[in-house]
Design a protein around this motif. Sequence first.
Motif, PDB file in Angstrom:
ATOM      1  N   GLY A 124       0.482   2.271  -8.947  1.00 17.03           N
ATOM      2  CA  GLY A 124      -0.175   1.516  -7.883  1.00 17.03           C
ATOM      3  C   GLY A 124      -0.439   2.286  -6.612  1.00 17.03           C
ATOM      4  N   ALA A 125      -0.172   3.596  -6.610  1.00 16.52           N
ATOM      5  CA  ALA A 125      -0.447   4.391  -5.412  1.00 16.52           C
ATOM      6  C   ALA A 125      -1.950   4.433  -5.145  1.00 16.52           C
ATOM      7  CB  ALA A 125       0.089   5.812  -5.571  1.00 16.52           C
ATOM      8  N   ALA A 126      -2.302   4.477  -3.868  1.00 20.04           N
ATOM      9  CA  ALA A 126      -3.712   4.567  -3.486  1.00 20.04           C
ATOM     10  C   ALA A 126      -4.127   6.005  -3.227  1.00 20.04           C
ATOM     11  CB  ALA A 126      -3.978   3.733  -2.243  1.00 20.04           C
ATOM     12  N   GLY A 127      -3.176   6.938  -3.313  1.00 18.61           N
ATOM     13  CA  GLY A 127      -3.529   8.312  -3.077  1.00 18.61           C
ATOM     14  C   GLY A 127      -2.357   9.248  -3.273  1.00 18.61           C
ATOM     15  N   LEU A 128      -2.664  10.542  -3.261  1.00 14.57           N
ATOM     16  CA  LEU A 128      -1.653  11.587  -3.389  1.00 14.57           C
ATOM     17  C   LEU A 128      -2.030  12.737  -2.477  1.00 14.57           C
ATOM     18  CD1 LEU A 128       0.044  12.942  -6.576  1.00 14.57           C
ATOM     19  CD2 LEU A 128      -1.127  14.544  -5.058  1.00 14.57           C
ATOM     20  N   ARG A 138       0.852  -1.193   0.000  1.00 15.33           N
ATOM     21  CA  ARG A 138       0.000   0.000   0.000  1.00 15.33           C
ATOM     22  C   ARG A 138       0.887   1.241   0.000  1.00 15.33           C
ATOM     23  NH1 ARG A 138      -4.504  -2.398   4.285  1.00 15.33           N
ATOM     24  NH2 ARG A 138      -5.259  -3.986   2.842  1.00 15.33           N
ATOM     25  N   MET A 139       0.565   2.181  -0.877  1.00 14.20           N
ATOM     26  CA  MET A 139       1.464   3.300  -1.118  1.00 14.20           C
ATOM     27  C   MET A 139       0.728   4.626  -1.230  1.00 14.20           C
ATOM     28  SD  MET A 139       3.960   1.366  -3.877  1.00 14.20           S
ATOM     29  CE  MET A 139       2.613   1.046  -5.033  1.00 14.20           C
ATOM     30  N   ARG A 189     -11.510  -3.532  -5.137  1.00 15.05           N
ATOM     31  CA  ARG A 189     -12.742  -2.832  -5.504  1.00 15.05           C
ATOM     32  C   ARG A 189     -13.140  -1.828  -4.429  1.00 15.05           C
ATOM     33  NH1 ARG A 189     -16.625  -6.728  -7.296  1.00 15.05           N
ATOM     34  NH2 ARG A 189     -18.331  -5.274  -6.867  1.00 15.05           N
ATOM     35  N   THR A 190     -12.662  -2.024  -3.187  1.00 11.29           N
ATOM     36  CA  THR A 190     -12.948  -1.033  -2.148  1.00 11.29           C
ATOM     37  C   THR A 190     -12.333   0.317  -2.491  1.00 11.29           C
ATOM     38  OG1 THR A 190     -11.033  -1.838  -0.892  1.00 11.29           O
ATOM     39  CG2 THR A 190     -13.197  -2.703  -0.278  1.00 11.29           C
ATOM     40  N   GLN A 191     -11.210   0.301  -3.228  1.00 11.23           N
ATOM     41  CA  GLN A 191     -10.604   1.555  -3.661  1.00 11.23           C
ATOM     42  C   GLN A 191     -11.486   2.243  -4.699  1.00 11.23           C
ATOM     43  OE1 GLN A 191      -6.760  -0.613  -4.485  1.00 11.23           O
ATOM     44  NE2 GLN A 191      -5.887   1.311  -3.786  1.00 11.23           N
ATOM     45  N   VAL A 192     -12.112   1.447  -5.574  1.00  8.33           N
ATOM     46  CA  VAL A 192     -13.041   2.008  -6.557  1.00  8.33           C
ATOM     47  C   VAL A 192     -14.231   2.638  -5.841  1.00  8.33           C
ATOM     48  CG1 VAL A 192     -14.546   1.499  -8.523  1.00  8.33           C
ATOM     49  CG2 VAL A 192     -12.338   0.334  -8.305  1.00  8.33           C
ATOM     50  N   ALA A 193     -14.757   1.925  -4.845  1.00  5.99           N
ATOM     51  CA  ALA A 193     -15.895   2.448  -4.083  1.00  5.99           C
ATOM     52  C   ALA A 193     -15.535   3.761  -3.397  1.00  5.99           C
ATOM     53  CB  ALA A 193     -16.356   1.419  -3.055  1.00  5.99           C
ATOM     54  N   ALA A 194     -14.310   3.821  -2.850  1.00  6.31           N
ATOM     55  CA  ALA A 194     -13.875   5.046  -2.179  1.00  6.31           C
ATOM     56  C   ALA A 194     -13.734   6.189  -3.177  1.00  6.31           C
ATOM     57  CB  ALA A 194     -12.545   4.806  -1.467  1.00  6.31           C
ATOM     58  N   MET A 195     -13.240   5.890  -4.375  1.00  2.00           N
ATOM     59  CA  MET A 195     -13.110   6.904  -5.413  1.00  2.00           C
ATOM     60  C   MET A 195     -14.479   7.447  -5.817  1.00  2.00           C
ATOM     61  SD  MET A 195     -11.752   6.432  -9.327  1.00  2.00           S
ATOM     62  CE  MET A 195     -13.220   5.426  -9.695  1.00  2.00           C
ATOM     63  N   GLY A 222      -7.173   0.540   2.839  1.00  2.00           N
ATOM     64  CA  GLY A 222      -7.599   0.195   1.492  1.00  2.00           C
ATOM     65  C   GLY A 222      -8.435   1.239   0.800  1.00  2.00           C
ATOM     66  N   ARG A 223      -8.441   2.459   1.343  1.00  2.00           N
ATOM     67  CA  ARG A 223      -9.219   3.544   0.733  1.00  2.00           C
ATOM     68  C   ARG A 223      -8.318   4.454  -0.083  1.00  2.00           C
ATOM     69  NH1 ARG A 223     -11.001   6.820   4.812  1.00  2.00           N
ATOM     70  NH2 ARG A 223     -10.007   5.702   6.532  1.00  2.00           N
ATOM     71  N   GLY A 224      -8.871   5.027  -1.140  1.00  2.00           N
ATOM     72  CA  GLY A 224      -8.119   5.952  -1.966  1.00  2.00           C
ATOM     73  C   GLY A 224      -8.146   7.349  -1.382  1.00  2.00           C
ATOM     74  N   VAL A 225      -7.072   8.098  -1.595  1.00  2.00           N
ATOM     75  CA  VAL A 225      -6.977   9.471  -1.097  1.00  2.00           C
ATOM     76  C   VAL A 225      -6.443  10.344  -2.228  1.00  2.00           C
ATOM     77  CG1 VAL A 225      -5.999  11.006   0.641  1.00  2.00           C
ATOM     78  CG2 VAL A 225      -6.436   8.620   1.219  1.00  2.00           C
ATOM     79  N   TRP A 226      -7.354  11.066  -2.895  1.00  2.00           N
ATOM     80  CA  TRP A 226      -6.949  11.914  -4.014  1.00  2.00           C
ATOM     81  C   TRP A 226      -7.500  13.313  -3.826  1.00  2.00           C
ATOM     82  CZ3 TRP A 226      -3.435   9.560  -6.884  1.00  2.00           C
ATOM     83  CH2 TRP A 226      -3.436   8.165  -6.922  1.00  2.00           C
ATOM     84  N   PRO A 227      -6.806  14.332  -4.330  1.00  2.00           N
ATOM     85  CA  PRO A 227      -7.286  15.709  -4.200  1.00  2.00           C
ATOM     86  C   PRO A 227      -8.703  15.846  -4.738  1.00  2.00           C
ATOM     87  CG  PRO A 227      -5.035  15.687  -5.004  1.00  2.00           C
ATOM     88  CD  PRO A 227      -5.507  14.259  -5.031  1.00  2.00           C
TER      89      PRO A 227
END
Length: 209
Positions: A105-109, A85-86, A191-197, A129-134
């Motif tokens: 493969g990063a999960a966020g920025l 996880r990155m 898919r949890t990352q997709v849901a978070a997005m 497992g959640r995404g973190v994007w601006p």
Amino acid sequence: MTATDQPGPIRVMLVDDHEVVRRGIVTVIDSSDALKVIGEASSVTEASRRLPAIRPDVLVVDLQLPDGTGLDVMRTAREIDPAQRMLVLTSFDDDAALRESRAAGAAGLMLKSARSQEIVDAVTAVHEGRGVWPADHVEDGPELSDSDQRIVELIGDGHSNREIAEALGIAEKTVKNRVTVILQAFGMQRRTQVAAMVAARRRAGWKPQ
């Protein structure tokens, strides 16, 4: 449950070539009882050498390094552990950085200018497992077909592959295959990352076309 049975803090490795900045980020991360920096590196070479032994829960990496980029570090990390996880922590928030970080493969920025608690929350979210994007970039991403975009929205609604197949009138195996393609397109692993997005998009007022 005894005290010794309690799970330990989230183990973090930080890769940043600016020592003063790196020390500041270490202080921020270690300020949380739930997080602990267990490794540092200032270059791609050093990170690549240390990663196999450290095996962090979350890898936090800058994009600009003296002998390469954070993308190189992330690719190496994924070779060592495909489930690594990155989180990218950078001074540059542009479309190219976002696309490249996702592809690696990063999960966020997160920006280095973010508040201390935001950085702590981002590391925690990535570990979960959640995404973190601006927020102003949540609609960035690969071009998807209408059917794949519909699958993304249904994943965001919490539907299983079987439920998505029934809703779209297609085979469950087809849905499974398309979900794999979608994950690869977004540079995601789960898919949890997709849901978070999708949730982040909706909070920002994004509407599917």
